[in-house]
Design a protein around this motif. Structure first.
Motif, PDB file in Angstrom:
ATOM      1  N   ASN A 262       0.809  -1.226   0.000  1.00  0.00           N
ATOM      2  CA  ASN A 262       0.000   0.000   0.000  1.00  0.00           C
ATOM      3  C   ASN A 262       0.840   1.274   0.000  1.00  0.00           C
ATOM      4  O   ASN A 262       0.300   2.374  -0.098  1.00  0.00           O
TER       5      ASN A 262
ATOM      6  N   LYS B  32      -0.210  -1.832 -10.256  1.00  0.00           N
ATOM      7  CA  LYS B  32      -1.061  -1.049  -9.342  1.00  0.00           C
ATOM      8  C   LYS B  32      -1.837   0.021 -10.106  1.00  0.00           C
ATOM      9  O   LYS B  32      -3.004   0.276  -9.830  1.00  0.00           O
ATOM     10  N   GLU B  33      -1.169   0.647 -11.080  1.00  0.00           N
ATOM     11  CA  GLU B  33      -1.815   1.672 -11.906  1.00  0.00           C
ATOM     12  C   GLU B  33      -3.034   1.107 -12.627  1.00  0.00           C
ATOM     13  O   GLU B  33      -4.002   1.803 -12.890  1.00  0.00           O
ATOM     14  N   ARG B  34      -2.944  -0.181 -12.974  1.00  0.00           N
ATOM     15  CA  ARG B  34      -4.048  -0.829 -13.697  1.00  0.00           C
ATOM     16  C   ARG B  34      -5.133  -1.328 -12.745  1.00  0.00           C
ATOM     17  O   ARG B  34      -6.098  -1.958 -13.170  1.00  0.00           O
ATOM     18  N   GLY B  35      -4.916  -1.119 -11.461  1.00  0.00           N
ATOM     19  CA  GLY B  35      -5.955  -1.425 -10.472  1.00  0.00           C
ATOM     20  C   GLY B  35      -6.088  -2.885 -10.095  1.00  0.00           C
ATOM     21  O   GLY B  35      -7.128  -3.328  -9.609  1.00  0.00           O
ATOM     22  N   PHE B  36      -5.040  -3.682 -10.286  1.00  0.00           N
ATOM     23  CA  PHE B  36      -5.119  -5.105  -9.949  1.00  0.00           C
ATOM     24  C   PHE B  36      -5.091  -5.319  -8.439  1.00  0.00           C
ATOM     25  O   PHE B  36      -4.349  -4.653  -7.716  1.00  0.00           O
ATOM     26  N   ALA B  37      -5.894  -6.267  -7.981  1.00  0.00           N
ATOM     27  CA  ALA B  37      -5.900  -6.631  -6.553  1.00  0.00           C
ATOM     28  C   ALA B  37      -4.822  -7.694  -6.318  1.00  0.00           C
ATOM     29  O   ALA B  37      -4.829  -8.747  -6.953  1.00  0.00           O
TER      30      ALA B  37
END
Length: 394
Positions: free
Chosen positions: A82, A104-109
């Motif tokens: 985080n 992270k930019e692509r929003g993957f969990a």
């Protein structure tokens, strides 16, 4: 060699994290048979993955805690998933952070992870150890967290990580070859469209041998940028004379020569090399299809002479290594490989003559430059993969 590397990394993971790794991944370095300095000139390249690897032992963590351990350097780096991800001083860490930033930019969990890694891809020899790290890490996270990325996504993420976190404005070839490699095949890659096709590369009685000059001249970056500027200027002049031309791919040698005076000597020689090299890649593919390895070898020598005299990105030491084998009946092809100003020569050598050749050239090189030559025998291997036997008692 592969088993030994896997064992080493597994052991280092156990020692570092006090647990067995859940997954083992292998990501290869690469060679380029022919097609040098054409990836940014709208040409084709002919790379292949090789049996030198970065090996990763990986397990996920529950609390977003991320721990990296570089076995070869005996260095660690920890952070939280985080956290804001920014480049750091430890250069090796940026290969990981650059990839993670893209994801992270692509929003993957994702969850956190523990990773230990080690490499048999020599650093600084022009075999793309950086691309192997980026693509291996991207591939691992994709598998573990089911991100649904394609191989092409992984290669492009690796390339972007190199641009943004490492600061090297590389083409796509290195990452593409690392991910898409196929055993005993080279990849003919169109650097514009990323269309690719495999061509069989079983060299029969010949082996691939890399001779590492162990030199890296400092003008690699400046020389590279200068060449890019020179060919851009050249293409602009050529387009004025030939309005139908969009890229170097649309030109032939005669057209370049006809505009020689307007281009001026230096830019003329740069453009001439590019147009010839694009054609040589196509000729090399035909030679491979015909299993005409002598023809392939001749093209390699021609590429080297072009890189040395027209594109001027070779150096004295690499020229020496190519000239040292040029009249050896056991060597059918040799050239500088990579960006230039140092690094490796790539050689096609009769299998039974490899050890004798290494001994002879090493001696001559040591006498001339007082540098100990490194030699790597390589085979064309498959691309980044999960190591299947990770639970088979290794």
């Amino acid at each position: 060699m592969k088993k030994k590397l896997v064992q080493l990394v597994t052991t280092s993971f156990k020692e570092k994290f006090n647990a067995e790794p859940a997954h083992i991944f292998l990501s290869p370095g690469r060679i380029n048979i022919i097609g040098e300095h054409v990836d940014y000139n709208d040409g084709f390249v002919l790379p292949a993955a090789i049996n030198k690897y970065v090996c990763f032992a990986v397990s996920e963590t529950e609390n977003g805690e991320c721990n990296l351990y570089a076995k070869d350097l005996d260095e660690s780096y920890s952070f939280n998933l985080n956290d804001d991800i920014k480049p750091v001083e430890q250069m090796w860490v940026n290969f990981f952070l650059g990839v993670l930033y893209q994801l992270k930019e692509r929003g993957f969990a994702m969850k956190g992870f523990n990773i230990s890694f080690s490499s048999t891809v020599p650093m600084g020899a022009g075999l793309s150890s950086s691309a192997a790290v980026e693509c291996g890490f991207g591939y691992a996270l994709n598998k573990i967290f089911n991100l649904g990325l394609t191989k092409q996504d992984i290669a492009l993420i690796g390339q972007k990580a190199e641009h943004t976190f490492v600061g090297v404005n590389c083409g796509i070839m290195d990452q593409f070859a690392s991910v898409f490699g196929k055993k005993n095949h080279v990849i003919k890659l169109d650097c514009n469209t990323l269309e690719y096709e495999y061509h069989k590369a079983d060299f029969k009685d010949y082996a691939l041998l890399l001779l590492d000059s162990k030199v890296k001249h400092t003008h690699l970056t400046s020389g590279y940028n200068d060449r890019r500027n020179e060919v851009e200027k050249g293409l602009a002049i050529l387009k004025e004379h030939y309005p139908e031309v969009k890229t170097f791919r649309d030109l032939n040698e005669e057209q370049v020569t006809a505009v020689k005076e307007q281009l001026g000597d230096v830019i003329y020689r740069r453009c001439l090399f590019v147009v010839r090299e694009i054609q040589r890649v196509l000729d090399a593919v035909a030679a491979l299809e015909d299993q005409d390895f002598v023809k392939l070898g001749e093209l390699m020598y021609k590429t080297h002479d072009g890189l040395s005299k027209n594109y001027e990105v070779s150096c004295e030491e690499i020229d020496f290594l190519v000239d040292a084998v040029r009249n050896d009946e056991n060597v059918i092809g040799s050239r500088m490989m990579g960006g230039g100003f140092g690094g490796c020569s790539i050689n096609l050598v009769k299998k039974e003559a490899v050890d004798g050749l290494i001994e002879r050239v090493s001696k001559e090189y040591k006498e001339k430059y007082n540098i100990t030559l490194k030699a790597y025998k390589v085979k064309v291997a498959k691309g980044t993969t999960i190591y299947k036997e990770q639970h088979a008692g290794i």
